[in-house]
Design an enzyme around this catalytic site. Structure first.
Site, PDB file in Angstrom:
ATOM      1  N   ASP A  95      70.927  62.875  45.176  1.00 33.12           N
ATOM      2  CA  ASP A  95      70.580  62.663  46.662  1.00 33.12           C
ATOM      3  C   ASP A  95      71.361  61.388  47.150  1.00 33.12           C
ATOM      4  OD1 ASP A  95      69.601  62.936  49.269  1.00 33.12           O
ATOM      5  OD2 ASP A  95      67.406  62.912  48.555  1.00 33.12           O
ATOM      6  N   GLU A  99      62.276  61.554  57.185  1.00 31.09           N
ATOM      7  CA  GLU A  99      62.068  60.831  55.601  1.00 31.09           C
ATOM      8  C   GLU A  99      61.229  59.643  55.827  1.00 31.09           C
ATOM      9  OE1 GLU A  99      65.588  60.524  53.795  1.00 31.09           O
ATOM     10  OE2 GLU A  99      66.741  62.075  54.748  1.00 31.09           O
TER      11      GLU A  99
HETATM   12  C1  BGC Z   1      67.748  63.217  51.856  1.00 33.17           C
HETATM   13  C2  BGC Z   1      68.249  64.534  51.544  1.00 33.17           C
HETATM   14  C3  BGC Z   1      69.370  65.326  52.234  1.00 33.17           C
HETATM   15  C4  BGC Z   1      70.319  64.219  52.086  1.00 33.17           C
HETATM   16  C5  BGC Z   1      71.744  64.740  52.869  1.00 33.17           C
HETATM   17  C6  BGC Z   1      68.738  62.609  51.895  1.00 33.17           C
HETATM   18  O1  BGC Z   1      68.529  61.249  52.640  1.00 33.17           O
HETATM   19  O2  BGC Z   1      66.570  62.933  50.901  1.00 33.17           O
HETATM   20  O3  BGC Z   1      67.031  65.641  51.679  1.00 33.17           O
HETATM   21  O4  BGC Z   1      69.815  66.539  51.980  1.00 33.17           O
HETATM   22  O5  BGC Z   1      69.948  63.188  52.466  1.00 33.17           O
HETATM   23  O6  BGC Z   1      71.451  64.581  54.173  1.00 33.17           O
HETATM   24  C1  BGC Z   2      72.032  60.482  57.190  1.00 36.49           C
HETATM   25  C2  BGC Z   2      71.165  61.426  56.397  1.00 36.49           C
HETATM   26  C3  BGC Z   2      70.631  60.857  55.047  1.00 36.49           C
HETATM   27  C4  BGC Z   2      70.264  59.293  55.322  1.00 36.49           C
HETATM   28  C5  BGC Z   2      70.124  58.758  53.988  1.00 36.49           C
HETATM   29  C6  BGC Z   2      71.447  59.015  57.366  1.00 36.49           C
HETATM   30  O1  BGC Z   2      72.170  58.109  57.669  1.00 36.49           O
HETATM   31  O2  BGC Z   2      72.128  60.887  58.315  1.00 36.49           O
HETATM   32  O3  BGC Z   2      71.753  62.678  56.132  1.00 36.49           O
HETATM   33  O4  BGC Z   2      69.757  61.650  54.635  1.00 36.49           O
HETATM   34  O5  BGC Z   2      70.932  58.655  56.037  1.00 36.49           O
HETATM   35  O6  BGC Z   2      69.274  57.457  53.881  1.00 36.49           O
END
Ligand code: BGC
Ligand code: BGC
Length: 684
Positions: free
Chosen positions: A299, A491
């Site tokens: 991830d 998230e």
């Molecule tokens: C998330 C994932 C996601 C990835 C890419 C991460 O922070 O946990 O689910 O696919 O970012 O955006």
């Molecule tokens: C991105 C997400 C990613 C996240 C992780 C963001 O800046 O846009 O895709 O999941 O950071 O912390």
């Protein structure tokens, strides 16, 4: 001699054709008729260490001089993080993707990149895409065929902008609604995950992965992401191995049976050990025991938690079995360190080969070598009418009717004036939730679609619908539709120790109550939230989850063109102190059980599903302050419908429930004038 451009082009084309026909496929790996295994082995045998390590790296599209990095470091993959867009028209995506592909094909072995994006409820980063309900709502449909269709439409809309990999489905088994990602999973039981994981993977990938209107799927997040203590994002999942296998693993087994080509490793820990470094889970269980043949991807900077020292972290992760690394800002450091680790003997060459073979095999299965470039062929499918119709069906089937007293629903299509109250009634962004246009999502007109207000107005015509953001109305409405709920989040931003309505939403409801008209509450939310007396006071109540762009699915059932069908994918707690509470727990005394959901047709049978059901907000010890203006008879039933106590009640008196043992009861009160009221409550 002067050669015209046309003649030149003619000569060069003929030359190219001649060379091709002379030696159709100089290399086995370029021959589409060779087996994937032969192609992988042939290509691998020609790759040097730099080229191999490059395949294991994925960086973000905004990485500086990304195209140069692709060529120079042989990067295997690029992603868009949430909301990371190159302008936001299909053409701007296609142009970007193709320029990256040109950079990849400029390398010695011409290995195409694969491009990943979080298309988790439609191709949600792209303006104008069809936005389907988030998975929590899809779980309520219990309709795996529908899930396959929606995933398949999403795949087409990802292809529409030239891309070929989605980081979806999220098959988290969500055990605690305080988690901000609750809506990304299909529900709380492994049965639901199994059903939907298989269905979604089939929809995204098709049967063989090679067709030009399907894409690579990614089951995530492996494993136990939905089981963390207190629902903390990226937290610690404390369960025995037996429970890990019983609750969190079954969805992966089904995803693998459906042929899923990639699995994303989870940020969470299992009993204190980060999944990103857990060799037992990744190599022994996922790859060896479950025979997962695709590749694993970390991830977003997921390995950085393994150690403060990046090189050490890489060593742990690669040896644990992660194949591709999502490194938005440090891809080049990653490459450097991994090379050192291989040269020092800390990471065996065989581990690198395993990773690269898995990645290449997926690229071959996707036909990427034959068709590396995106075309405009599917552009029209972005936000296409047929996809919106499908999304509307999904919305309709995902709604859960939790209360409908006094025949409040369905609403009349023609008579009476409807007040539509609450700013979320005119808010595509809130309807869609997080992971829409931007990472966290946003409110307002963020993309194209039909708001709840528009949907209602489309049914009623403009004359007899009034809108009021705060619920205050000077007109004379006959009834109200009140739209309240959560504001978009994703998230960690969505973690909430006690999800409930905001004071703003409560005042909208209070204002509507002052009008003394019947009202139905439509709740927009990424999870069950604590309702207190919001549901008790309302005449009808519908959980709409995060329906996406097609709110006509809501008006379809509100006005009775279709009946309600959705069943809760989560247990709905009475108070937050009940969390975590899940189907199968003992004791189990929620507000609504997993699987609960009324229909309009089911009038009064069985008693649990009575449309007149109201819910008493707090657990009761001795006296239920249920006050009726009339004398009558109170009957107490347990959840399987056995009559426990029957007694006469005076007007305006509290009912003594001290004789009942602890548990959930249904109180059926029949007044002497024959009116029936049904209340569900918890005896403490
Ligand atoms: C998330 C994932 C996601 C990835 C890419 C991460 O922070 O946990 O689910 O696919 O970012 O955006
Ligand atoms: C991105 C997400 C990613 C996240 C992780 C963001 O800046 O846009 O895709 O999941 O950071 O912390």
């Amino acid at each position: 001699m002067k050669l015209s451009i046309t003649t030149l082009i003619f000569f060069s084309c003929t030359l190219a054709l001649l060379c091709q026909s002379e030696q159709a496929f100089p290399q086995v790996y370029l021959d589409p008729k060779a087996t994937v295994e032969d192609r992988v082995n042939d290509l691998l045998s020609q790759m040097n260490l730099d080229e191999k390590i490059g395949q294991m790296v994925q960086t973000e599209r905004s990485f500086s001089n990304v195209n140069m990095a692709i060529t120079q470091y042989f990067l295997g993959s690029i992603l868009s993080g949430g909301g990371s867009v190159p302008g936001n028209t299909p053409q701007s995506w296609i142009t970007m993707y193709n320029s990256m592909q040109t950079a990849a094909l400029a390398t010695r072995l011409k290995i195409p990149i694969i491009y990943g994006i979080d298309a988790v409820h439609g191709n949600n980063n792209v303006y104008g895409a069809t936005i389907f309900p988030h998975n929590i709502g899809m779980g309520c449909t219990r309709d795996s065929v529908l899930v396959t269709k929606c995933a398949s439409a999403t795949a087409m809309e990802v292809r529409a902008v030239g891309l070929n990999w989605t980081f979806s489905p999220c098959i988290a088994d969500v055990r605690d609604i305080r988690w901000g990602r609750s809506y990304e999973g299909f529900g709380e039981t492994p049965e639901l995950q199994k059903m939907m994981a298989f269905a979604a993977v089939k929809g995204y990938q098709g049967d063989s992965l090679g067709t030009s209107d399907h894409i690579l799927a990614c089951a995530k997040h492996f494993v136990g992401d939905g089981g963390t203590q207190n629902g903390i994002n990226q937290g610690n999942t404390v369960v025995t191995e037996a429970d890990m296998r019983r609750i969190h693993l079954p969805g992966y087994i089904r995803a693998i049976q459906a042929g899923v080509g990639s699995v994303m490793i989870s940020f969470n820990s299992w009993n204190g050990v980060y999944c990103h470094g857990n060799k037992y889970l990744i190599t022994d269980v996922l790859k060896n025991e479950l025979e997962f043949k695709g590749f694993t991807v970390s991830d977003w900077e997921g390995i950085k938690y393994l150690s403060g020292d990046f090189k050490t972290a890489i060593n742990i992760a690669v040896n644990a079995g992660i194949d591709m690394y999502m490194e938005p800002s440090r891809p080049l450091d990653f490459i450097n360190y991994l090379k050192q680790l291989v040269n020092e003997g800390s990471v065996p060459q065989s581990r690198i080969d395993d990773a690269v073979k898995r990645i290449l095999a997926v690229k071959f299965r996707l036909n990427l070598f034959e068709k590396p470039y995106a075309t405009n062929a599917l552009v029209d499918s972005l936000g296409a009418k047929s996809h919106r119709t499908l999304a509307r069906q999904a919305v309709r089937e995902s709604l859960v009717l939790l209360k409908n007293s006094g025949g409040m629903l369905p609403l009349s299509k023609s008579s009476g004036t409807i007040l539509v109250a609450g700013q979320k009634a005119k808010d595509i962004g809130s309807q869609c939730g997080g992971w829409t246009i931007t990472w966290q999502g946003g409110t307002g007109a963020i993309t194209k679609g039909t708001t709840i207000f528009d949907a209602i107005q489309n049914v009623r015509g403009s004359g007899n619908v009034i809108y009021s953001a705060n619920g205050v109305s000077t007109g004379k409405p006959d009834l109200a539709v009140v739209v309240v709920g959560e504001t978009p989040y994703a998230e960690g931003g969505g973690d909430n120790p006690n999800p409930q309505l905001s004071s703003g939403d409560l005042s909208v409801i209070a204002n509507v109550q002052k009008l003394k008209i019947p009202y139905v509450v439509l709740l927009i939310s990424g999870r069950p939230i604590i309702l207190n007396n919001v549901i008790t006071d309302a005449n009808a109540f519908v959980a709409c989850w995060l329906p996406g762009t097609e709110a006509s699915g809501i008006s379809d059932v509100l006005f009775g063109d279709y009946d309600f069908k959705g069943k809760l994918s989560h247990t709905w707690p009475i108070s937050i102190s009940q969390e975590p509470i899940n189907w199968g727990d003992i004791p189990y005394q929620p507000l609504f059980e997993y699987g609960f959901g009324l229909t309009i047709k089911e009038t009064g049978v069985p008693i649990m599903k009575s449309p007149g059901l109201s819910v008493y907000p707090n657990p009761v010890k001795d006296f239920l302050s249920f006050l009726s203006d009339n004398e009558g008879v109170a009957e107490f039933y347990n959840l399987i419908g056995e009559l426990k106590i029957r007694e006469n009640v005076q007007a305006q008196s509290k009912i003594n429930v001290s004789k009942l043992s602890t548990g959930i009861y249904i109180l059926k009160f029949t007044s002497n004038s024959g009116q029936i009221q049904i209340t569900k409550f918890v005896k403490d």
